[in-house]
Design an enzyme around this catalytic site. Structure first.
Site, PDB file in Angstrom:
ATOM      1  N   PHE A 113       0.857  -1.176   0.000  1.00 44.34           N
ATOM      2  CA  PHE A 113       0.000   0.000   0.000  1.00 44.34           C
ATOM      3  C   PHE A 113       0.902   1.238   0.000  1.00 44.34           C
ATOM      4  O   PHE A 113       1.862   1.314   0.774  1.00 44.34           O
ATOM      5  CB  PHE A 113      -0.920  -0.003   1.219  1.00 44.34           C
ATOM      6  CG  PHE A 113      -1.963   1.080   1.164  1.00 44.34           C
ATOM      7  CD1 PHE A 113      -2.965   1.035   0.203  1.00 44.34           C
ATOM      8  CD2 PHE A 113      -1.914   2.156   2.020  1.00 44.34           C
ATOM      9  CE1 PHE A 113      -3.915   2.050   0.121  1.00 44.34           C
ATOM     10  CE2 PHE A 113      -2.875   3.172   1.946  1.00 44.34           C
ATOM     11  CZ  PHE A 113      -3.863   3.118   0.998  1.00 44.34           C
ATOM     12  N   LYS A 210     -11.570  -1.851   8.336  1.00 48.43           N
ATOM     13  CA  LYS A 210     -11.909  -2.658   7.164  1.00 48.43           C
ATOM     14  C   LYS A 210     -12.665  -3.907   7.636  1.00 48.43           C
ATOM     15  O   LYS A 210     -13.781  -3.796   8.119  1.00 48.43           O
ATOM     16  CB  LYS A 210     -10.633  -3.008   6.401  1.00 48.43           C
ATOM     17  CG  LYS A 210      -9.905  -1.783   5.799  1.00 48.43           C
ATOM     18  CD  LYS A 210      -8.643  -2.220   5.067  1.00 48.43           C
ATOM     19  CE  LYS A 210      -7.863  -1.024   4.520  1.00 48.43           C
ATOM     20  NZ  LYS A 210      -8.574  -0.366   3.401  1.00 48.43           N
TER      21      LYS A 210
END
Lengths: 397, 397
Positions: A113, A210
């Protein structure tokens, strides 16, 4: 076994929506409404400053950390909550390079990421002294673990493709080369069984908004292997990581164990919401979750591939190599996803051409997948992405 | 003018409690209950991932930042929310030392909040290269601003005594010596008028859960002077400070203006609560606040000194040199404060012997002070601190 119909009943989901974006922001546990209201009115409102003791606010980062610890295979007492994932990456990296003082390379891959890479760049700028970042392709990571590498920093599951690294094998290879590992579990925690202790991971970090369903802006977590924690001299040496925060000494002395990775005042309202989410996670067996996740993913791939030849699978076909998401490439992917969303199927889009769908058995079942496949098929077969109204990009995608 | 009876009516305060601890954790704005419930149920619950755009979550850190900016005299568009105060201190310090590359000393004083000093120690450890912290007594700061100093890091109002530094004079002296300033406004923002632009402050940071009443764990803020921001290369280079976070580039490019001081995902639920607190602050004139704060403080000092000769004023007697708190020294201060709390007067204790009382005109009035003085007088004249039940220390004091 886990009763996923029972877990699904514990979430508030918008009527008629199929939410395959729990890998971006998990949905609302129903109990969080009352729990957060209680934290606001009864704790903050009535206890005021005494809430730090009476309501247990001060102890929450480690108490909630241990509940996350079970999901990632951590030893009891070695996970703590706080800050954001980017800040936790920085802390872990800074502590990790300290453990290998004679080496200067941080190794990562281009599937990581971006924020993890940015934070490494920031740390390297502060460190100077020849520290450097080495970025290789995901498939080249194993060969790039050489004896000039100080730290291997990887995200286990690729945020775009869902491709999964072999944490155990790469950690073993790293250790054989004298390399310390930092694992980002953003797309792993709550997505699949993780075993940081069994893999010998040195550091691990992750977010809770998440798959873990902690709510927008929920705090991150950090794990430090028991064998390292006493040698970690925190770079972000905040007062709540001090051995005696309320002694107000002028010199920093790191706290005992994982407590030293705390920095500042923890976000009490966010932790209240996260607590409700973890009440659901406490009911879940991670092996059962994995089996259900694979079944949903396979059903979706099969359905889409049978109806939408224009969509090209961008995730590993072998479920064992995949996290809990499935991505397809399509040049008009942004507009196609908007068309899906307009029809009640929420996934997301990652530039340049990735349509990403997350599979979260806690609140998604096989009927949802059947409906999801029908919507994708409708969008693709009828070229609904051609409609101009789906092509204007929002600020956050 | 500001109608403080009207602001008081907008807070939930426990029945019968006189809360002189708003300098530690501000009370609950009534409207926050509905606002947070809305953020939970209607935004998170119903909008899910689209809340980042539709509910404006992504824009909140700068929108709320500007509302705080008015209270501290910042130019529009130069304050952003996020993280904790300790993290913001680290960011400001790291950016500040970069602006003075040929010097190696960070100057601070022993009255600074310990976490600021700890964070400086942590940064210095990462920087290496001869960087050092120089800690002097508060009264020696002006003379210690010499031309080997890179950065002057001070908290304007001492957390124990309430003693206030002269931000304008010290900043001017610093600039004359080529020194960059970092001001911590933890006990200033919402306590008194601050004029960071008028003082020429280079960086300022603060928290929002004290006088600003943002709630437990509310995010911190950072101000960077417009003349510096384009040269700041963030040390904590997180994705939300990137010029294009959702392009997912592998290289970090700092965002425009103050946005680059963002790091990770902002705490949406905490920001909702803070927004309700700022709705009240929007009604407040800071000069009127200061006048009311001084009147309350003077009333308290006069009342306590007239009745409690054992309590020794630890704050400056001259109101112009004092923030919005008053402290007294007393050897049995911990137990005496517990006795006050048991009688409905909540202040706090700071080791070794400081009894600290905060004055917050938004919800404290002269009648409250009359009652507070009576309670302190009762505790002191009747030696109530002698009771063993007040002497057991809680974990958080």
């Amino acid at each position: 076994m886990t009763d996923f119909a029972a877990t699904k009943a514990q979430f508030d989901l918008p009527e008629g929506m199929i939410y395959l974006d729990g890998n971006s922001l998990g949905p609302l546990p129903q109990a969080a409404k009352a729990r957060v209201a209680q934290a606001v009115a009864d704790e903050w409102g009535q206890m005021l400053i005494t809430g730090w003791n009476k309501a247990g606010w001060m102890a929450q980062p480690t108490a909630l950390g241990d509940r996350i610890g079970r999901l990632i295979g951590a030893e009891q007492g070695h996970v703590v909550l706080g800050d954001t994932l980017s800040v936790k990456v920085y802390q872990a990296l800074a502590a990790a390079v300290d453990l290998v003082p004679d080496r200067r390379v941080i190794l990562t891959d281009s599937g990581n990421f971006p924020s993890d890479i940015y934070m490494a760049e920031g740390l390297i700028k502060s460190l100077g002294r020849g520290y450097a970042l080495r970025v290789v392709a995901p498939e080249d990571v194993a060969d790039a673990i050489t004896d000039d590498v100080a730290v291997l920093m990887l995200t286990e599951v690729d945020y775009r493709s869902g491709r999964m690294h072999d944490m155990k094998a790469l950690t073993a290879k790293a250790h054989a080369a004298g390399v310390v590992t930092v694992w980002d579990l953003a797309h792993s925690a709550g997505a699949l069984p993780v075993d940081v202790a069994g893999c010998g991971a040195d550091f691990a970090v992750g977010c809770t908004y998440k798959y873990l369903n902690g709510g927008p802006g929920a705090p991150a977590f950090i794990y430090v292997a028991p064998r390292h924690i006493d040698r970690c001299q925190p770079a972000l040496s905040g007062w709540l990581g001090h051995a005696a925060p309320f002694a107000f000494d002028l010199d920093y002395r790191p706290g005992t164990g994982i407590e030293r990775m705390r920095v500042g005042t923890p976000p009490v309202l966010q932790m209240a919401a996260l607590g409700s989410a973890l009440d659901i996670w406490d009911q879940v067996d991670m092996q059962a979750l994995r089996a259900a996740s694979i079944a949903l993913s396979e059903q979706f791939i099969a359905g889409v591939e049978a109806t939408c030849p224009m969509l090209v699978l961008a995730s590993p076909r072998d479920a064992a190599l995949r996290g809990s998401q499935v991505s397809f490439r399509f040049e008009q992917g942004y507009a196609a996803m908007q068309a899906c969303i307009a029809r009640g199927l929420v996934g997301d889009f990652r530039a340049p051409d990735i349509m990403r769908f997350g599979f979260t058995p806690l609140f998604i079942d096989t009927d949802d997948i059947t409906r999801a496949v029908n919507i994708v098929a409708d969008v693709m077969q009828n070229r609904l992405w051609d409609d101009a109204k789906y092509q204007t990009r929002a600020a956050v995608t």
